[in-house]
Scaffold this motif. Structure first.
Motif, PDB file in Angstrom:
ATOM      1  N   ARG A 258      56.944  18.267  15.719  1.00  0.00           N
ATOM      2  CA  ARG A 258      57.663  17.492  16.736  1.00  0.00           C
ATOM      3  C   ARG A 258      57.080  16.100  16.868  1.00  0.00           C
ATOM      4  O   ARG A 258      57.784  15.102  16.978  1.00  0.00           O
ATOM      5  N   GLU A 262      59.795  14.543  14.227  1.00  0.00           N
ATOM      6  CA  GLU A 262      60.982  14.416  15.065  1.00  0.00           C
ATOM      7  C   GLU A 262      61.020  13.072  15.751  1.00  0.00           C
ATOM      8  O   GLU A 262      62.071  12.603  16.156  1.00  0.00           O
ATOM      9  N   THR A 374      54.041  22.429  24.001  1.00  0.00           N
ATOM     10  CA  THR A 374      55.026  23.322  23.419  1.00  0.00           C
ATOM     11  C   THR A 374      54.712  24.741  23.886  1.00  0.00           C
ATOM     12  O   THR A 374      53.628  25.249  23.651  1.00  0.00           O
TER      13      THR A 374
END
Ligand SMILES: *[C@@H]1O[C@H](CO)[C@@H](O)[C@H](O)[C@H]1NC(C)=O
Ligand SMILES: *[C@@H]1O[C@H](CO)[C@@H](O)[C@H](O)[C@H]1NC(C)=O
Ligand SMILES: *[C@@H]1O[C@H](CO)[C@@H](O)[C@H](O)[C@H]1NC(C)=O
Ligand SMILES: *[C@@H]1O[C@H](CO)[C@@H](O)[C@H](O)[C@H]1NC(C)=O
Ligand SMILES: *[C@@H]1O[C@H](CO)[C@@H](O)[C@H](O)[C@H]1NC(C)=O
Length: 416
Positions: A258, A262, A374
């Protein structure tokens, strides 16, 4: 005649005695002073070179003084002091005590309640698990059997040393390592602002936190100490308190993905994302820059990232990047006996316990994170699109980390 001979013998014996005295004194004071006082190169923010700070006496307390210190502390700190240990005859506990006595104390905080038994028990269990797993031949990974002497210099670059307090921290990226690095900078006073050491961890800018010139790591020992480097490291490993923070290995991977793929990250795009796109996403000519790619909505998917990790070609080109390299390769838990193993899942409790154990909770406070990590509950969602075979291979790749640090095998992900 007789007297001049006597005189000569006397002079010779006297000189020998003096030399012996000097050697003993040097070994005792000079050497430990050399070990302990090792300033890190100052950060970029110092306008003029700061006036040399007097602190040779903080580096080493004569043993009788530290005994008095320990004695006084028994009354001041019922919680962490020695007398509260109900089983003081234990060898593990003894070495812990020896270390506590060694750390030079300048100030301390008075605690009225002891560290919760639950927290101490938790540490005990995590340390014991590491020992068991290192001794268990069914846990196999490269480099497990080698000795500390056989670990190459460049693989020791994650061990940050703070000589001022006698602390060694092995940082694992994606496990709140920025904040722990900030803490190490504050403790080692390696960042000065207007000649005064920076005291607030959160005021240290991110680019400085990760600048290796801010940290004195083991791989820099060779440059400074030459052939004595390994010896010194071993002395420090024996005497200092060593800690590490880990988290669930799969969640760590999701977090790395991420954070690096991302979100637009030019460095990671050029070094890794382009390769992934080319190899696993049918993009023979991926966009040239990260801005272009994100403008077109192109970035490697999570399964692409995992494919990249599992591809034998990847490791042939270069070792895993530290953001996804296994903890056992970053921190050598079978060669280094960590005194404290923190989990990100219990970060706040562990941080408080650790700072108290290090006796620096009066100097620093661990910055509580306002971000949401997360959550492992979302883990299953991330693996939805990943083929079962890939998940199983991935588990094999990270299995030592799961087992060494007590993370359960994620059956729900591996058995669908
Ligand atoms: C790290 O800090 C040094 C000065 O201490 C500076 O010269 C260097 O450019 C910095 N490196 C990075 C990557 O910012
Ligand atoms: C250490 O002390 C604790 C109690 O504080 C005890 O439960 C444990 O068995 C001892 N042994 C080891 C190896 O740490
Ligand atoms: C080593 O691990 C295996 C399985 O992972 C376990 O069954 C065995 O009991 C362990 N051996 C020891 C000596 O703990
Ligand atoms: C490490 O040594 C044990 C025996 O002591 C052996 O069974 C195991 O295969 C060795 N592991 C590696 C990776 O060399
Ligand atoms: C973090 O999660 C909580 C609930 O789980 C949510 O209320 C909060 O808004 C989240 N914070 C951020 C910064 O995303």
């Amino acid at each position: 005649m007789g007297t001049s001979r006597m005189f000569r013998i006397f002079v010779v014996l006297g000189s020998v005695f003096m030399i012996l005295l000097i050697i003993i004194y040097w070994d005792d004071v000079g050497a430990s002073h050399l070990y302990l006082h090792t300033p890190v190169s100052p950060g970029p923010r110092i306008p003029p070179p700061p006036p040399p700070r007097q602190q040779p006496h903080t580096s080493r307390t004569p043993s009788f003084l530290s005994d008095i210190d320990a004695f006084v502390n028994q009354f001041l700190e019922p919680g962490t002091g020695e007398p509260t240990d109900p089983a003081p005859a234990d060898s593990g506990n003894q070495s812990e005590k020896a270390e506590e006595r060694y750390i030079p104390r300048r100030e301390w905080k008075i605690h009225l309640s002891p560290v919760a038994a639950e927290l101490r028990e938790r540490q005990e269990q995590r340390r014991r698990l590491l020992q068991e797993m290192c001794a268990n031949d069914s846990v196999v990974f490269p480099g497990k059997n080698r000795s500390f002497d056989d670990i190459p210099n460049k693989e020791l670059d994650h061990l940050i040393v703070d000589d001022r307090h006698g602390i060694i921290y092995c940082y694992v990226p994606k496990v709140a390592c920025s904040n722990w690095k900030r803490l190490m900078i504050v403790l080692s006073e390696s960042l000065l602002r207007d000649g005064v050491p920076q005291r607030d961890p959160l005021s240290i800018p991110k680019d400085l936190v990760h600048n290796s010139s801010m940290h004195f790591t083991f791989n820099k020992f060779w440059k400074r100490y030459g052939k004595f480097a390994k010896h010194l490291m071993k002395v420090k490993l024996k005497k200092y308190t060593k800690f590490i923070f880990v988290r669930d290995p799969f969640v760590r991977l999701i977090s790395a993905y991420r954070n690096k793929f991302e979100l637009p990250n030019a460095n990671f795009y050029l070094r890794f994302a382009q390769v992934m796109l080319r190899r696993y996403a049918n993009q023979p000519t991926p966009p040239a820059s990260v801005d272009e790619a994100f403008g077109m909505g192109i970035h490697p998917s999570f399964p692409n990232f995992l494919q990249y990790l599992l591809d034998p070609q990847t490791e042939k080109e270069m070792p895993f990047n530290e953001h996804w390299r296994q903890v056992y390769r970053l921190c050598h838990p079978c060669q280094i006996q960590y005194d404290f193993v923190g989990h990100l899942e219990t970060a706040e409790e562990d941080a408080e316990h650790l700072l108290r154990q290090l006796k620096v909770d009066n100097v620093v406070e661990f910055p509580t994170s306002r971000r949401n990590f997360t959550a492992s509950t979302l883990e299953a969602d991330w693996f939805n699109t990943v083929p079962l075979e890939t998940r199983k291979e991935l588990y094999k790749l990270y299995e030592p980390d799961f087992r060494l640090f007590g993370y359960d095998k994620p059956d729900s992900i591996l058995n669908e």
